[in-house]
Design an enzyme around this catalytic site. Sequence first.
Site, PDB file in Angstrom:
ATOM      1  N   LYS A  54       0.865  -1.185   0.000  1.00 47.22           N
ATOM      2  CA  LYS A  54       0.000   0.000   0.000  1.00 47.22           C
ATOM      3  C   LYS A  54       0.899   1.231   0.000  1.00 47.22           C
ATOM      4  CE  LYS A  54      -3.830   2.065   2.673  1.00 47.22           C
ATOM      5  NZ  LYS A  54      -4.711   1.928   3.853  1.00 47.22           N
ATOM      6  N   SER A  87      -9.648   1.970   2.911  1.00 46.43           N
ATOM      7  CA  SER A  87      -8.758   2.729   2.053  1.00 46.43           C
ATOM      8  C   SER A  87      -7.732   1.869   1.321  1.00 46.43           C
ATOM      9  CB  SER A  87      -8.005   3.784   2.882  1.00 46.43           C
ATOM     10  OG  SER A  87      -7.171   3.154   3.852  1.00 46.43           O
ATOM     11  N   SER A 133      -9.926  -0.394   7.133  1.00 44.74           N
ATOM     12  CA  SER A 133      -9.356  -0.336   5.785  1.00 44.74           C
ATOM     13  C   SER A 133      -8.670  -1.585   5.277  1.00 44.74           C
ATOM     14  CB  SER A 133      -8.388   0.835   5.685  1.00 44.74           C
ATOM     15  OG  SER A 133      -9.123   2.002   5.514  1.00 44.74           O
TER      16      SER A 133
HETATM   17  N1  GLN Z   1     -13.296   4.230   6.245  1.00 50.68           N
HETATM   18  C1  GLN Z   1     -12.648   4.715   7.428  1.00 50.68           C
HETATM   19  C2  GLN Z   1     -12.262   6.160   7.241  1.00 50.68           C
HETATM   20  O1  GLN Z   1     -12.634   6.695   6.269  1.00 50.68           O
HETATM   21  C3  GLN Z   1     -11.463   3.870   7.778  1.00 50.68           C
HETATM   22  C4  GLN Z   1     -10.221   4.210   7.047  1.00 50.68           C
HETATM   23  C5  GLN Z   1      -9.046   3.380   7.451  1.00 50.68           C
HETATM   24  O2  GLN Z   1      -9.182   2.371   8.141  1.00 50.68           O
HETATM   25  N2  GLN Z   1      -7.863   3.842   7.070  1.00 50.68           N
HETATM   26  O3  GLN Z   1     -11.603   6.750   8.034  1.00 50.68           O
END
Ligand code: GLN
Length: 497
Positions: A80, A155, A179
């Site tokens: 990532k 994400s 994420s």
């Molecule tokens: N969807 C969540 C957010 O928008 C989690 C994001 C994540 O785990 N990096 O913050």
Amino acid sequence: MNSKQIHEMGVAELAAAIRHQQTSSVEAAQTLLARAKQHSNLGAYLAFNEELTLKQAEAADARIAAGERGPLLGVPLAHKDIFVTQGFPSTAGSKMLEGYQSPFDATVVSQLAAAGAVTLGKLNCDEFAMGGSNENSAYGVVRNPWDTTRVPGGSSGGSAVAVAARLAPATTGTDTGGSIRQPASFCGITGIKPTYGRCSRYGMIAFASSLDQAGPMAHSAADCATLLSVMAGPDIDRDSTSLDHPAEDYTRLLGQPREGATAAQPLKGLRIGLPQEFFGAGCAPDVIAAMRAALAEYEKLGATLVDISLPRTELAIPVYYIIAPAEASSNLSRFDGVKFGHRAAQYDDLIDMYKKSRSEGFGPEVQRRIMIGTYVLSHGYYDAYYLKAQQIRRLIAQDFQNAFEQCDVIAGPAAPTVAWKIGEKSDDPVANYLADIYTLPGSLAGLPGMSVPAGFGEGGLPVGLQLIGNYFKEAELLQAAHAFQQATDWHKRAPAL
Ligand code: GLN
């Protein structure tokens, strides 16, 4: 001889094929790079460095020729783009870090490299990992390979798609509020977020430091266990929240029946808690149906199902969306066009330079969170919002401890629906936030959690079963997931490309 093609193999199969010289690390890397480029329409990869990848693969082949053995030796992986990686750009999906080259590797990256894994490239993600659909990347959307008009989740959307589309046998992701688990669910792959502090955050571009955690994404629980064994471990000199707890072999319970259980019912004695709040009206019927079928499979494996309650589940959304932006507003202050990041070409004075650089460098969702975070931390609002959220966070963690009195593992959906259409929620940040409801509670409590492919819902799209364990129970979670994967083949399904 394994009759599968290179791209179809998971980590264990590919490592074995390389070890037995049915292929080489170089050939595997070349094949996967070619495939990744062929499917660039999916938007999963942001950067390659073919020369460096092949150099790493040659070095791995030489180690194998010299007689060295290891479960990741020669296996190509991708990271990532939130992990800083020498020799590749590291952008966090943001224009703010366009072209940024790190002078060092994140600990997770260097540990995987030391084990002989080869880096194929960097993977698309929501900007600074803020999002759940990968639509917030400054470098374009990522498409779900099961239906390219749908989001892959986020994400770690690029990480999930690379595995699902067989552009890499496994990838790294990060999970702040879901994420790893949610994109794994949306793309039909397996992913685990370990206990907070288990993987080093050193070199992981920070979003919300009290929540950020790295983890692997792969075809199977067994492959995740192999990767996590290398990724996790103490790094106390470089990460102040790294847990001083020795590295573990997370494969140790795979295929083992639980104590007192039998080979036919390997999970006998396992109590699976089903939070009533995860199975209510907010969860789509196709997701509930897949959950019921998966849980019936668990009963066949010997597990018993117990009704439990996590009464503050709904509060996890407002609590997370106060704490995470608060921490983000502080972490992202370093991107000021001086210390780090994009600097505007034209400005009047210092303040104007800050303003223009940050307005140009950060996308709308990141700006929104910086504003929310700054507000909830400001004098006069701190007690009402931030402090209150921290107090409720503690109660949410306590709810889990109460639940673990009655069960060993908690199960439920990773997300309330299957993957939605690209653009469907773009104008509505709150609709995006609500979709995190089942992953946020475990994140706030710092608990390990994973998503395991558990069938298909509406439109033939994958559904993931979330398993949450108590602190340091990763090996037990992986054991439970592996037993399920021995009995089902959802994790072996791949989209037709
Ligand atoms: N969807 C969540 C957010 O928008 C989690 C994001 C994540 O785990 N990096 O913050």
